[in-house]
Design an enzyme around this catalytic site. Structure first.
Site, PDB file in Angstrom:
ATOM      1  N   GLY A  19       0.721  -1.320  -0.170  1.00 40.65           N
ATOM      2  CA  GLY A  19       0.081  -0.052   0.057  1.00 40.65           C
ATOM      3  C   GLY A  19       0.934   1.245   0.082  1.00 40.65           C
ATOM      4  O   GLY A  19       2.177   1.270   0.302  1.00 40.65           O
ATOM      5  N   MET A  20       0.200   2.262  -0.154  1.00 45.64           N
ATOM      6  CA  MET A  20       0.974   3.661  -0.185  1.00 45.64           C
ATOM      7  C   MET A  20       2.038   3.955   1.178  1.00 45.64           C
ATOM      8  O   MET A  20       2.853   4.356   1.029  1.00 45.64           O
ATOM      9  CB  MET A  20      -0.007   4.789  -0.386  1.00 45.64           C
ATOM     10  CG  MET A  20       0.605   6.098  -0.462  1.00 45.64           C
ATOM     11  SD  MET A  20      -0.383   7.752  -0.869  1.00 45.64           S
ATOM     12  CE  MET A  20      -1.521   7.768   0.428  1.00 45.64           C
ATOM     13  N   GLY A  22       2.354   1.680   3.648  1.00 44.75           N
ATOM     14  CA  GLY A  22       3.391   0.441   4.324  1.00 44.75           C
ATOM     15  C   GLY A  22       4.727   0.772   3.122  1.00 44.75           C
ATOM     16  O   GLY A  22       5.594   0.544   3.820  1.00 44.75           O
ATOM     17  N   SER A 112      -6.611   7.093  11.216  1.00 45.19           N
ATOM     18  CA  SER A 112      -6.768   7.885  10.496  1.00 45.19           C
ATOM     19  C   SER A 112      -7.641   9.145  11.092  1.00 45.19           C
ATOM     20  O   SER A 112      -8.275   8.928  12.116  1.00 45.19           O
ATOM     21  CB  SER A 112      -7.838   7.276   9.284  1.00 45.19           C
ATOM     22  OG  SER A 112      -8.746   8.294   8.705  1.00 45.19           O
ATOM     23  N   SER A 113      -7.462  10.165  10.382  1.00 47.96           N
ATOM     24  CA  SER A 113      -8.002  11.413  10.933  1.00 47.96           C
ATOM     25  C   SER A 113      -9.478  11.322  11.016  1.00 47.96           C
ATOM     26  O   SER A 113     -10.345  12.023  11.655  1.00 47.96           O
ATOM     27  CB  SER A 113      -7.453  12.843  10.304  1.00 47.96           C
ATOM     28  OG  SER A 113      -7.869  12.652   8.985  1.00 47.96           O
ATOM     29  N   CYS A 114     -10.233  10.425  10.246  1.00 48.06           N
ATOM     30  CA  CYS A 114     -11.814  10.300  10.107  1.00 48.06           C
ATOM     31  C   CYS A 114     -12.260   9.687  11.412  1.00 48.06           C
ATOM     32  O   CYS A 114     -13.526   9.560  11.633  1.00 48.06           O
ATOM     33  CB  CYS A 114     -12.121   9.759   8.975  1.00 48.06           C
ATOM     34  SG  CYS A 114     -11.547   7.888   8.973  1.00 48.06           S
ATOM     35  N   TYR A 141     -15.590   3.181   8.042  1.00 47.10           N
ATOM     36  CA  TYR A 141     -13.794   3.021   8.137  1.00 47.10           C
ATOM     37  C   TYR A 141     -13.488   3.451   9.543  1.00 47.10           C
ATOM     38  O   TYR A 141     -12.799   2.896  10.176  1.00 47.10           O
ATOM     39  CB  TYR A 141     -13.402   3.976   7.112  1.00 47.10           C
ATOM     40  CG  TYR A 141     -11.946   3.960   7.036  1.00 47.10           C
ATOM     41  CD1 TYR A 141     -11.162   2.769   6.699  1.00 47.10           C
ATOM     42  CD2 TYR A 141     -11.088   4.892   7.197  1.00 47.10           C
ATOM     43  CE1 TYR A 141      -9.651   2.623   6.402  1.00 47.10           C
ATOM     44  CE2 TYR A 141      -9.746   5.036   7.292  1.00 47.10           C
ATOM     45  CZ  TYR A 141      -9.175   3.822   7.051  1.00 47.10           C
ATOM     46  OH  TYR A 141      -7.918   3.823   6.682  1.00 47.10           O
ATOM     47  N   LYS A 145     -11.426   1.608  12.549  1.00 51.09           N
ATOM     48  CA  LYS A 145     -10.177   2.128  13.289  1.00 51.09           C
ATOM     49  C   LYS A 145     -10.178   2.344  14.659  1.00 51.09           C
ATOM     50  O   LYS A 145      -9.135   2.309  15.313  1.00 51.09           O
ATOM     51  CB  LYS A 145      -9.767   3.526  12.447  1.00 51.09           C
ATOM     52  CG  LYS A 145      -9.365   3.209  10.913  1.00 51.09           C
ATOM     53  CD  LYS A 145      -7.906   2.383  10.843  1.00 51.09           C
ATOM     54  CE  LYS A 145      -7.319   2.293   9.680  1.00 51.09           C
ATOM     55  NZ  LYS A 145      -6.217   1.509   9.503  1.00 51.09           N
ATOM     56  N   THR A 169      -3.091  12.176   9.028  1.00 51.85           N
ATOM     57  CA  THR A 169      -4.003  13.104   8.418  1.00 51.85           C
ATOM     58  C   THR A 169      -4.424  12.454   6.925  1.00 51.85           C
ATOM     59  O   THR A 169      -3.683  11.198   6.655  1.00 51.85           O
ATOM     60  CB  THR A 169      -3.366  14.608   8.421  1.00 51.85           C
ATOM     61  OG1 THR A 169      -4.532  15.368   7.908  1.00 51.85           O
ATOM     62  CG2 THR A 169      -2.349  14.612   7.394  1.00 51.85           C
ATOM     63  N   LEU A 171      -3.034  11.074   3.716  1.00 55.23           N
ATOM     64  CA  LEU A 171      -1.922  11.027   2.867  1.00 55.23           C
ATOM     65  C   LEU A 171      -1.873  11.316   1.373  1.00 55.23           C
ATOM     66  O   LEU A 171      -2.993  10.695   0.821  1.00 55.23           O
ATOM     67  CB  LEU A 171      -1.281   9.901   3.412  1.00 55.23           C
ATOM     68  CG  LEU A 171      -1.286   9.710   4.997  1.00 55.23           C
ATOM     69  CD1 LEU A 171      -0.401   8.480   5.450  1.00 55.23           C
ATOM     70  CD2 LEU A 171      -0.303  11.049   5.897  1.00 55.23           C
ATOM     71  N   HIS A 184      -8.826   9.014  -3.149  1.00 55.00           N
ATOM     72  CA  HIS A 184      -8.926  10.091  -2.761  1.00 55.00           C
ATOM     73  C   HIS A 184      -8.809  11.368  -3.527  1.00 55.00           C
ATOM     74  O   HIS A 184      -8.309  11.272  -4.642  1.00 55.00           O
ATOM     75  CB  HIS A 184      -7.889  10.344  -1.468  1.00 55.00           C
ATOM     76  CG  HIS A 184      -8.322   9.311  -0.264  1.00 55.00           C
ATOM     77  ND1 HIS A 184      -7.632   8.256   0.001  1.00 55.00           N
ATOM     78  CD2 HIS A 184      -9.369   9.713   0.497  1.00 55.00           C
ATOM     79  CE1 HIS A 184      -8.415   7.488   1.374  1.00 55.00           C
ATOM     80  NE2 HIS A 184      -9.409   8.454   1.421  1.00 55.00           N
ATOM     81  N   TRP A 207     -15.228  17.509  -7.005  1.00 51.44           N
ATOM     82  CA  TRP A 207     -16.574  17.020  -6.698  1.00 51.44           C
ATOM     83  C   TRP A 207     -16.793  18.120  -5.412  1.00 51.44           C
ATOM     84  O   TRP A 207     -15.981  18.798  -4.728  1.00 51.44           O
ATOM     85  CB  TRP A 207     -16.329  15.891  -5.866  1.00 51.44           C
ATOM     86  CG  TRP A 207     -16.353  14.781  -6.855  1.00 51.44           C
ATOM     87  CD1 TRP A 207     -16.252  14.572  -8.230  1.00 51.44           C
ATOM     88  CD2 TRP A 207     -16.091  13.232  -6.365  1.00 51.44           C
ATOM     89  NE1 TRP A 207     -16.210  13.431  -8.752  1.00 51.44           N
ATOM     90  CE2 TRP A 207     -15.967  12.692  -7.402  1.00 51.44           C
ATOM     91  CE3 TRP A 207     -15.905  12.483  -5.215  1.00 51.44           C
ATOM     92  CZ2 TRP A 207     -15.737  11.174  -7.731  1.00 51.44           C
ATOM     93  CZ3 TRP A 207     -15.523  11.369  -5.220  1.00 51.44           C
ATOM     94  CH2 TRP A 207     -15.562  10.606  -6.324  1.00 51.44           C
ATOM     95  N   ASP A 274     -19.644  16.769  -0.084  1.00 50.60           N
ATOM     96  CA  ASP A 274     -18.361  17.456   0.408  1.00 50.60           C
ATOM     97  C   ASP A 274     -17.810  16.894   1.555  1.00 50.60           C
ATOM     98  O   ASP A 274     -16.445  16.941   1.788  1.00 50.60           O
ATOM     99  CB  ASP A 274     -18.896  18.788   1.298  1.00 50.60           C
ATOM    100  CG  ASP A 274     -18.938  19.985   0.032  1.00 50.60           C
ATOM    101  OD1 ASP A 274     -18.183  19.893  -1.053  1.00 50.60           O
ATOM    102  OD2 ASP A 274     -19.536  21.038   0.179  1.00 50.60           O
TER     103      ASP A 274
HETATM  104  P1  GDP Z   1     -12.417  12.855   2.781  1.00 51.30           P
HETATM  105  O1  GDP Z   1     -11.365  13.699   3.157  1.00 51.30           O
HETATM  106  O2  GDP Z   1     -12.616  11.576   3.649  1.00 51.30           O
HETATM  107  O3  GDP Z   1     -13.619  13.323   2.467  1.00 51.30           O
HETATM  108  O4  GDP Z   1     -12.052  12.235   1.426  1.00 51.30           O
HETATM  109  P2  GDP Z   1     -11.803  12.532  -0.141  1.00 51.30           P
HETATM  110  O5  GDP Z   1     -10.162  12.767  -0.212  1.00 51.30           O
HETATM  111  O6  GDP Z   1     -12.054  11.547  -0.878  1.00 51.30           O
HETATM  112  O7  GDP Z   1     -12.218  13.877  -0.325  1.00 51.30           O
HETATM  113  C1  GDP Z   1     -11.812  15.412   0.468  1.00 51.30           C
HETATM  114  C2  GDP Z   1     -12.677  16.287  -0.748  1.00 51.30           C
HETATM  115  O8  GDP Z   1     -12.292  16.574  -1.814  1.00 51.30           O
HETATM  116  C3  GDP Z   1     -13.968  16.376  -0.271  1.00 51.30           C
HETATM  117  O9  GDP Z   1     -14.785  17.376   0.107  1.00 51.30           O
HETATM  118  C4  GDP Z   1     -14.438  15.700  -1.946  1.00 51.30           C
HETATM  119  O10 GDP Z   1     -15.823  16.075  -1.975  1.00 51.30           O
HETATM  120  C5  GDP Z   1     -13.475  16.692  -2.559  1.00 51.30           C
HETATM  121  N1  GDP Z   1     -13.293  16.216  -4.008  1.00 51.30           N
HETATM  122  C6  GDP Z   1     -13.389  17.096  -5.079  1.00 51.30           C
HETATM  123  N2  GDP Z   1     -13.165  16.326  -6.063  1.00 51.30           N
HETATM  124  C7  GDP Z   1     -12.827  15.054  -5.677  1.00 51.30           C
HETATM  125  C8  GDP Z   1     -12.740  13.862  -6.632  1.00 51.30           C
HETATM  126  O11 GDP Z   1     -12.411  13.894  -7.737  1.00 51.30           O
HETATM  127  N3  GDP Z   1     -12.315  12.802  -5.803  1.00 51.30           N
HETATM  128  C9  GDP Z   1     -12.317  12.888  -4.536  1.00 51.30           C
HETATM  129  N4  GDP Z   1     -12.361  11.734  -3.700  1.00 51.30           N
HETATM  130  N5  GDP Z   1     -12.902  14.029  -3.648  1.00 51.30           N
HETATM  131  C10 GDP Z   1     -12.926  14.906  -4.212  1.00 51.30           C
END
Ligand code: GDP
Length: 324
Positions: A19-20, A22, A112-114, A141, A145, A169, A171, A184, A207, A274
């Protein structure tokens, strides 16, 4: 920091070495005088309790870094709730308990920070854990954790073993998952910008509203902090690992677009979630030791994009779909 674990001459098992995180930990451990143990999936299925017990008894590591997890971005977490909860509970329980049974002295569990409440006050201190409801898009998830870090705490209390937890946080970096649905935000935006530029399109689709704020840490910095904690930290409380700085998703998108090049406009797809409004860790506990990250966000993104370019040409980019 209140303990030392000398890595010299020790066998360190890195679970999840492909993984990234590891793989970054394996890279970082190469500069320590220790033997790194890894196991290919064909040799060891971390979901198989008897197999993990046997492997651990046989190999007898002195320390374990638990970096194996089923991970994914906001949509994957939301859609594959059972898989995220179940798989993570099984993998971590097998590794932690088997380590204990084979007398592993030191174990580092990665969270993880979540794990923190959705509306935790920012920056989030370690003791915000379990003080409020979680962000629903990744609570599966997060619950797994939280169980993992509690398991380490419980083994520590009941049996006196030195099992610790770190909470990184968000990564990013080499080895990330560049699948558009499952990945992500950083790898997703990087790939979208890259493909848009190649196709001569001038828009980068982002997004959500672009207003959420996220903190990011380059994975080699994270690995450096983790190895530091493995050696120097011994305590029941988990330790946040972050850069201490956050940025809006809109700013991040502009930064990614400028690195990829091609003069792109940002478009926001507000039909996508979001997630949590802000996620910045309080890293004062870690920073009090003097540890600091080496990469600023822009430098880390440039490294990641350079890696992406090298590897996309070689067909080596990970594009793991949400269900796999
Ligand atoms: P989170 O930190 O658990 O919410 O995980 P993500 O890294 O998937 O998303 C972080 C933020 O980036 C969220 O607000 C998403 O809506 C936003 N985001 C914007 N564009 C993208 C995309 O193309 N992919 C993902 N995964 N998130 C996106």
């Amino acid at each position: 920091m209140n303990g030392t674990f000398d890595l010299r001459g020790k066998k360190v098992f890195v679970a999840g070495h492909r993984g990234m995180v590891g793989s970054a930990v394996v890279r970082r451990l190469a500069s320590e005088d220790c033997e790194v143990l890894t196991a290919a999936r064909t040799e060891l299925d971390l979901g198989d309790q008897a197999g993990v017990r046997r492997w651990m008894m046989d190999r007898r590591p002195d320390a374990v870094v638990m970096a194996a997890a089923k991970v994914g971005g906001i949509l994957a977490n939301d859609r594959f709730s059972a898989d995220f909860l179940h798989e993570n509970l099984v993998l971590q329980t097998n590794v932690i308990d088997s380590a204990f049974r084979s007398e592993v002295r030191k174990l580092l569990f990665l969270g993880s920070s979540c794990i923190y409440p959705k509306f935790a006050s920012q920056p989030i201190q370690e003791d915000a854990l379990l003080t409020g409801p979680l962000e629903p898009t990744n609570e599966w998830y997060a619950i797994a954790k939280i169980a993992g870090l509690k398991l380490c705490q419980a083994y520590r209390r009941q049996y006196g073993v030195d099992y610790i937890s770190a909470m990184p946080t968000n990564l990013y970096g080499p080895g990330d998952n560049f699948h558009l649905e499952a990945g992500h935000v950083i790898p997703a935006l990087m790939r979208k910008a890259h493909e848009a530029r190649q196709a001569g399109r001038k828009t980068l689709q982002v997004w959500g509203s672009g207003t959420p704020m996220r903190e990011f840490l380059y994975v080699d910095d994270a690995a450096d902090a983790l190895v530091f904690l493995l050696k120097a930290y011994s305590g029941e409380g988990h330790v946040n690992v972050g850069s201490g700085q956050d940025i809006t998703i809109a700013e991040l998108a502009r930064m990614v677009a400028s690195i990829v090049g091609g003069d792109m406009e940002i478009a926001f797809d507000t039909t996508k979630p979001d997630g949590t409004p802000r996620k910045l860790l309080d890293v004062s506990r870690l920073f009090a030791t003097g540890w600091r990250p080496r990469y600023a966000l822009r430098g880390g993104l440039e490294q990641t994009y350079a890696w992406f370019i090298r590897n996309i040409e070689a067909g080596q980019i990970r594009l793991t779909a949400p269900e796999s």
